[in-house]
Design a protein around this motif. Structure first.
Motif, short mmCIF file in Angstrom:
data_model
loop_
_atom_site.label_atom_id
_atom_site.label_comp_id
_atom_site.label_asym_id
_atom_site.label_seq_id
_atom_site.Cartn_x
_atom_site.Cartn_y
_atom_site.Cartn_z
N ALA C 354 0.83 -1.21 0.00
CA ALA C 354 0.00 0.00 0.00
C ALA C 354 0.87 1.26 0.00
CB ALA C 354 -0.93 -0.01 1.21
N ASN C 355 1.91 1.25 0.79
CA ASN C 355 2.77 2.44 0.83
C ASN C 355 3.52 2.65 -0.47
OD1 ASN C 355 2.83 4.02 3.50
ND2 ASN C 355 2.75 1.88 4.17
N TYR C 356 3.92 1.54 -1.06
CA TYR C 356 4.62 1.65 -2.34
C TYR C 356 3.68 2.21 -3.41
CZ TYR C 356 7.00 0.33 -6.64
OH TYR C 356 7.59 0.37 -7.89
N LEU C 357 2.48 1.67 -3.45
CA LEU C 357 1.53 2.14 -4.45
C LEU C 357 1.14 3.60 -4.19
CD1 LEU C 357 -0.05 1.34 -6.94
CD2 LEU C 357 -1.87 0.48 -5.47
N LYS C 358 0.96 3.94 -2.94
CA LYS C 358 0.63 5.33 -2.58
C LYS C 358 1.75 6.26 -3.06
CE LYS C 358 0.36 8.09 1.67
NZ LYS C 358 1.81 8.22 1.86
N HIS C 359 2.98 5.81 -2.81
CA HIS C 359 4.13 6.61 -3.23
C HIS C 359 4.09 6.86 -4.74
CE1 HIS C 359 8.37 7.56 -4.01
NE2 HIS C 359 8.38 6.54 -4.85
N ARG C 360 3.68 5.86 -5.50
CA ARG C 360 3.62 6.04 -6.95
C ARG C 360 2.42 6.90 -7.36
NH1 ARG C 360 5.81 2.24 -11.34
NH2 ARG C 360 5.09 4.19 -12.27
N VAL C 361 1.29 6.65 -6.73
CA VAL C 361 0.05 7.31 -7.16
C VAL C 361 0.05 8.79 -6.77
CG1 VAL C 361 -2.46 7.38 -6.79
CG2 VAL C 361 -1.31 5.20 -7.21
N GLU C 362 0.66 9.12 -5.63
CA GLU C 362 0.54 10.49 -5.14
C GLU C 362 1.36 11.48 -5.98
OE1 GLU C 362 1.51 10.36 -1.01
OE2 GLU C 362 3.60 9.85 -1.33
N LYS C 363 2.11 10.95 -6.93
CA LYS C 363 2.80 11.87 -7.86
C LYS C 363 1.78 12.50 -8.80
CE LYS C 363 7.10 9.29 -7.68
NZ LYS C 363 7.75 8.10 -8.20
N THR C 364 0.67 11.83 -9.04
CA THR C 364 -0.32 12.29 -10.01
C THR C 364 -1.65 12.68 -9.38
OG1 THR C 364 0.58 10.40 -11.23
CG2 THR C 364 -1.00 11.77 -12.38
N TYR C 365 -2.00 12.01 -8.31
CA TYR C 365 -3.31 12.23 -7.67
C TYR C 365 -3.11 12.76 -6.26
CZ TYR C 365 -5.24 9.42 -11.47
OH TYR C 365 -5.61 8.95 -12.70
N LYS C 366 -4.04 13.63 -5.86
CA LYS C 366 -3.99 14.10 -4.48
C LYS C 366 -4.31 12.94 -3.53
CE LYS C 366 -6.83 17.38 -5.60
NZ LYS C 366 -7.95 18.30 -5.54
N VAL C 367 -3.58 12.88 -2.45
CA VAL C 367 -3.90 11.92 -1.40
C VAL C 367 -4.30 12.73 -0.18
CG1 VAL C 367 -2.93 10.19 0.18
CG2 VAL C 367 -2.43 10.07 -2.26
N LYS C 368 -5.50 12.46 0.32
CA LYS C 368 -6.09 13.33 1.33
C LYS C 368 -5.21 13.44 2.58
CE LYS C 368 -9.62 15.40 3.55
NZ LYS C 368 -10.27 16.65 3.22
N TYR C 369 -4.74 12.32 3.07
CA TYR C 369 -3.90 12.35 4.27
C TYR C 369 -2.55 11.74 3.88
CZ TYR C 369 -8.37 13.24 6.48
OH TYR C 369 -9.57 13.77 6.82
N PRO C 370 -1.56 12.61 3.60
CA PRO C 370 -0.33 12.09 3.00
C PRO C 370 0.60 11.33 3.94
CG PRO C 370 -0.27 14.49 3.14
CD PRO C 370 -1.59 14.07 3.69
N ARG C 371 0.24 11.21 5.23
CA ARG C 371 1.13 10.49 6.13
C ARG C 371 1.21 9.00 5.76
NH1 ARG C 371 -3.13 9.87 11.23
NH2 ARG C 371 -2.12 7.89 11.67
#
Lengths: 127, 439, 477
Positions: C354-371
């Motif tokens: 999940a953290n790896y995918l979040k790291h990739r996705v948040e380059k393009t999409y906003k992530v509400k709680y970035p922690r």
């Protein structure tokens, strides 16, 4: 946002209008717009007495459902049967063909303290 | 590591990409002193070892496939055509979720629509949902619907001969409401209806197998503004009048008998059907027909404004799952049997049960309870029924359900269930074994 | 995907056909009571091969874990081991009857006993009931246990359940079923429970709190111990919604964080198949204070034998018989294959993915709680003017991925809740992230590609408004 200048409004987006000795209520154009396509309206039985602020029915869109609140205490004298076949009337004509209930008011002074069209417009505009 | 694709080098690369030095750091939000408890679990085993262990355990049970089986009482031994598990076990059905994305869930959605169509025909009502955990919870939720429709009413009428476990479940589900579960004997129309009754519940047949006379019940219930709820045996409905035809507003059933194994009591299928005017008050997932912009027919979850994810504390129920896989097995079963097949199963149950009752009634000291029955009946025994059941089990015959298990004072009564699975030879063996152990 | 329209079974029906032949009646027949029989039964009439092709083709119209990556947030769509199915298909289980008597079902009881023990171990519970048939059913069990606990102590006025605003809709719906009142607790800026609001709500009407940890935002509640203390000090109890146990099994014991009762969804963390929506199991585990109130019966060991027993102050029976036994067999097989070490590796890899995918996705999409997230994270789909999360979701289908959970939790606008699970490989996560990146680019250059998506499915977007206005719920010829 359309406003019926002849009606008064509740903060919960119902409108009420005096018609002869009875009152008529539906929901505002602003409310129908934020709900989206309305698919079903549940209305009370004729003869039921409901207090101001209590739910008289439910309005449903595909992804939402909202209770409808009595703006003025009263006894239901008629409900809009056309809404069961064509709930979209609420979307198309919220102040006319999309009316929901008619009722005799127990305490008509409750009508007088509802929001004026201008006050409601200002209130709803903030949302 | 079982079921984990990534290798150590993948993990290293991923940690590096995130900018984290170790796995441990990912859990920094969890208090360090509480992290990594020693779990009291054995070390993991290979698939081979686990299957061996489970085979040994499963083989300890006394199975209906290895006995002459006359035990029903809420879980029924019926034939399951081979295509049912073969098709329902396909990974595309088995490993899909609730069909939230209709474009890629038409398989599940169409199956539910076909289920709704067939089950509502069987029940004689306008629609049926596929959501309830079992017959008991379906019936309890039907009672909750009635109470919600009439919140000032103080009583729910249930037959004294309703399955005792169903009564327990009803009591628990209704425990938040000031409603009394009042039991009645005899015909539902004479159940003591008055305007404080939210609903009249009938069992069709009742726990003791009797086909309840439902005539006049709907009229009597409606006259006092109560809903009429019928809990039915769906196999019996292959042959007998539907509850809807007899005026029921809500129909519930245990769908296990329709193509699902007994499985030590679950998963089963709670079926609930309603007339048109109650559809929007029904809990659970419901599928409707729709069209796309090209006019192609498809199916979607619909009427979802009733449900918990939208209505939260105002929802008609907290139910969230459907019984997808069990519903699917039931759908395949009903399509494989069809109109003639289901009728044939019901006829076989009827003829065999009546033959068995005739044979048992002839035995010295045995007497079959009176009244019309379908596939189950109560027989009075000359010796305690529990004792007889124990003796017969040792001979590979499971003769039925000793009623003393639920009603301690009813020591000499056995509830016998006969289905299409029982051959004449098995029925004759039951009769001769009963005669021998009570001689 | 099979794109050919599949007729309904009723449309395939031809009079006189039959898919299953039943044996002839081998006993003398008894006359049927004609006045009680139905005149008509409208079921389809099909031959066996038609039924087989019908359902095979229908199956080909589904996305499933076995065919596609299925990152549905909050649903834990992990691989469902085939060994589970093999184990559950044993005739010794399928033909076991719930009322055959404990002596004849010792294998089934022993399995339930061992599973109770194993599940208790993963949570630190003192006792477990396997009866609830789904997560919502387990919630109902837990909330009724809390209600009965207060009643048993002469405090029936404790009727308020505190529920964070990020909770599943089942939490408030469950409280309504149990006759309790709901007070919603807002989230703070970090996505956790707002402690001031919680403190203000803790009075002597409080029955307890229902808390999902990790939350539906995929975040571990850092104040968990403080929350539990506040509620306990006010005389309330803590209900743990175990929907997200996949992130913490083997990492921390919920009981040690102050949880008094909790349900697990065995169809999530313990890998039993979702089956198109069920059946599941929502087993409940309890700390000593609530263990006597568990729903029953539960399995106990007496000498060498296993027996069913009602816990001392049990709330009673939540369903007939003993729970979804077939699902329990699958979960047991899984626990045995995983073991203690496997549980921890499962959670670690779920959180890493999940953290790896979040790291990739948040380059393009906003992530509400970035922690740092746990097993899932919530991104937002409004990457371009006029594009909604629904459009991103539908376009993902064109790339061969099942969309994430969308528009939940309700407190995040345009939410896309993404849960990769531990069983997916890095390549799959990379491919999914690349698809999301390409879709974000398309959103700016060719937005109609998104608006019209999906393009290659048996049907396009369906008119749900018309379906709900004039419901067609059955085939009517």
């Amino acid at each position: 946002m359309d406003i019926d200048k002849n009606a008064r409004y509740a903060a919960s987006h119902e409108w009420a209008r005096k018609e002869g000795s009875d009152f008529v209520t539906g929901i505002s154009d602003h409310a129908q717009h934020s709900l989206g396509d309305i698919v079903f309206v549940e209305l009370p039985a004729v003869g039921k007495t409901i207090k101001k602020g209590e739910a008289f029915g439910v309005v449903e869109s595909v992804k939402a459902a909202s209770d409808l609140y009595m703006p003025v205490s009263g006894t239901i004298t008629a409900v809009n049967d056309a809404l069961s076949g064509d709930p979209a009337l609420v979307n198309r004509e919220p102040y006319a063909g999309g009316w929901m209930i008619k009722y005799t008011a127990a305490n008509p002074s409750e009508f007088d303290v509802m929001l004026s069209p201008e006050a409601y417009e200002a209130e709803a505009g903030k949302e | 590591m079982p079921f984990i694709a990534n290798s150590d080098s993948d993990r290293s690369a991923m940690l590096a990409a995130i900018g984290v030095a170790s796995m441990d750091e990912l859990f920094a939000d969890i208090p360090a002193s509480k992290r990594y408890p020693k779990l009291a679990l054995d070390p993991g085993l290979s698939e081979l070892e686990v299957l061996r262990e489970l085979d040994a355990l499963a083989s300890k049970n006394l199975g209906a496939d290895r006995s002459a089986w006359f035990l029903g009482a809420g879980a029924y031994n019926h034939f399951i055509p081979s295509l049912v598990p073969a098709l329902a076990g396909r990974g595309e059905f088995l490993t899909a979720y609730t069909p939230y994305q209709p474009e890629v869930s038409q398989g599940t959605l169409q199956a539910i629509f076909e289920y709704q169509s067939m089950a509502s025909a069987l029940f004689g009502v306008d629609t049926v949902n596929a959501s309830h955990y079992d017959g008991a919870t379906a019936l309890a939720e039907a009672a909750l619907m009635a109470v919600a429709a009439n919140p000032t009413r103080a009583r729910v009428l249930v037959p004294a001969a309703l399955h005792p476990e169903y009564k327990d479940v009803l009591r628990l589900y209704l425990s938040a409401h000031p409603v009394q579960l009042a039991e009645y004997e005899g015909a539902p129309r004479d159940a003591g209806l008055s305007d404080d009754v939210a609903c009249l519940i009938a069992a069709y047949p009742d726990f003791e197998g009797r086909i309840t006379d439902l005539s006049g019940a709907a009229e009597a219930a409606h006259a006092v503004g109560a809903l009429f709820v019928v809990h039915a045996d769906p196999i019996m409905l292959g042959l007998f009048k539907s509850p809807g035809e007899l005026g029921a507003d809500l129909v519930t059933a245990e769908g296990q008998a329709l193509g699902n194994p007994m499985n030590h009591g679950g998963p089963f299928l709670g079926m609930m059907g309603a007339t048109q005017k109650l559809v929007r008050k029904m809990p659970g997932r419901i599928v409707g027909q729709a069209a796309d912009h090209e006019g192609r027919r498809g199916f979607v979850l619909t009427l979802s404004a009733r449900e918990q994810h939208i209505r939260r504390e105002k929802a008609v129920s907290n139910i969230c799952s459907n019984q997808g896989l069990v519903m699917l097995q039931t759908t395949i079963y009903l399509e494989a049997l069809g109109k003639a097949g289901l009728r044939k199963v019901a006829q076989l149950c009827w003829h065999k049960a009546h033959y068995a009752a005739g044979q048992l009634g002839k035995l010295p000291g045995f007497a079959v309870a009176g009244g019309e029955f379908f596939k189950e009946f109560v027989v009075k025994t000359p010796r305690p029924a529990a004792e007889i059941a124990d003796k017969l089990a040792a001979r590979g015959v499971v003769p039925g359900f000793p009623l003393s298990r639920y009603y301690p004072q009813r020591t000499h009564e056995l509830l016998v269930c006969v289905t299409e699975m029982n051959t004449k030879a098995q029925i004759d063996l039951l009769a001769s074994s009963l005669a021998e152990v009570t001689r | 995907m099979n794109l050919t329209p599949e007729p309904l079974a009723y449309e395939l029906s031809r009079p006189g056909r039959m898919g299953t032949v039943l044996p002839a009646c081998d006993v003398p027949e008894t006359a049927l009571p004609k006045n009680l029989l139905r005149a008509e039964l409208s079921l389809p009439e099909l031959d066996e091969l038609t039924v087989v092709r019908h359902f095979t083709r229908l199956s080909q119209k589904n996305f499933a874990i076995d065919t596609q990556y299925y990152p549905l947030g909050s649903c834990t769509m992990k691989y469902n081991p085939k060994a589970n199915e093999q184990a559950a298909f044993h005739p010794g289980w399928r033909n076991a009857h719930p009322l055959a008597g404990d002596a004849h079902n010792q294998g089934a009881l022993e399995l339930m006993y061992r599973l109770q023990d194993s599940l208790a171990a993963t949570g630190g519970f003192s006792a477990v009931s396997l009866q609830p048939a789904a997560g919502a059913h387990g919630e109902l069990a837990g909330v009724l246990m809390i209600r009965e606990y207060h009643r048993s102590r002469g405090q029936p006025q404790r009727r308020t359940m505190l529920i964070p605003d990020s909770a599943h809709g089942t939490n408030p719906a469950t409280c309504a079923m149990a006759g309790l009142d709901v007070v919603t607790i807002p989230s703070d800026a970090e996505g956790g429970v707002d402690m001031d609001a919680l403190r203000a709500a803790c009075d002597d009407t409080v029955a307890g709190i229902m808390i999902t940890n990790p939350s539906t935002l995929g975040l571990f509640e850092r104040n968990m111990e403080a929350i539990a203390k506040l509620v306990h000090d006010a005389g309330g109890l803590v209900y743990g919604d175990g929907a997200n146990m996949n992130a913490i099994a083997g990492i921390v014991l919920p009981v040690e964080l102050g949880v008094d009762v909790m349900h697990y969804n065995l169809h999530k963390t313990f890998s039993t198949p979702h089956g198109g929506g069920g059946p599941g199991v929502g087993m409940v585990g309890a700390a000593p204070v609530l263990a006597p109130f568990l729903p029953g019966p539960v399995v106990v060991k007496k000498g060498d034998a296993y027996a069913f027993e009602m816990p001392a102050k049990s709330i009673g029976r939540l369903k007939s018989f003993y729970g979804n036994f077939g699902v329990l067999v699958r979960a047991y097989a899984y626990v045995r294959m995983m073991g203690a070490d496997g549980m921890r590796r499962m959670a670690e890899n779920a959180v890493l993915n999940a953290n790896y995918l979040k790291h990739r996705v948040e380059k393009t999409y906003k992530v509400k709680y970035p922690r740092r997230c746990m097993h899932e994270f919530v991104a937002m789909g409004d990457v371009a003017e006029g594009i909604r999360t629904l459009d991103i979701a539908k376009r993902l289908i064109d790339y061969g991925f099942h969309p994430p959970t969308i528009y939940f939790p309700l407190i995040v606008p345009e939410a896309m809740m993404i849960e990769p699970t531990e069983t997916e490989s890095k390549e799959t996560l990379d491919a999914f992230a690349e698809a999301l990146e390409r879709i974000a680019a398309e959103a700016r250059t060719e937005p109609d590609l998104l608006h019209d998506a999906p393009h290659n499915t048996p049907v396009g977007r369906l008119d749900e408004v018309a379906a709900a206005r004039c419901p067609i719920l059955c085939y009517r010829g």
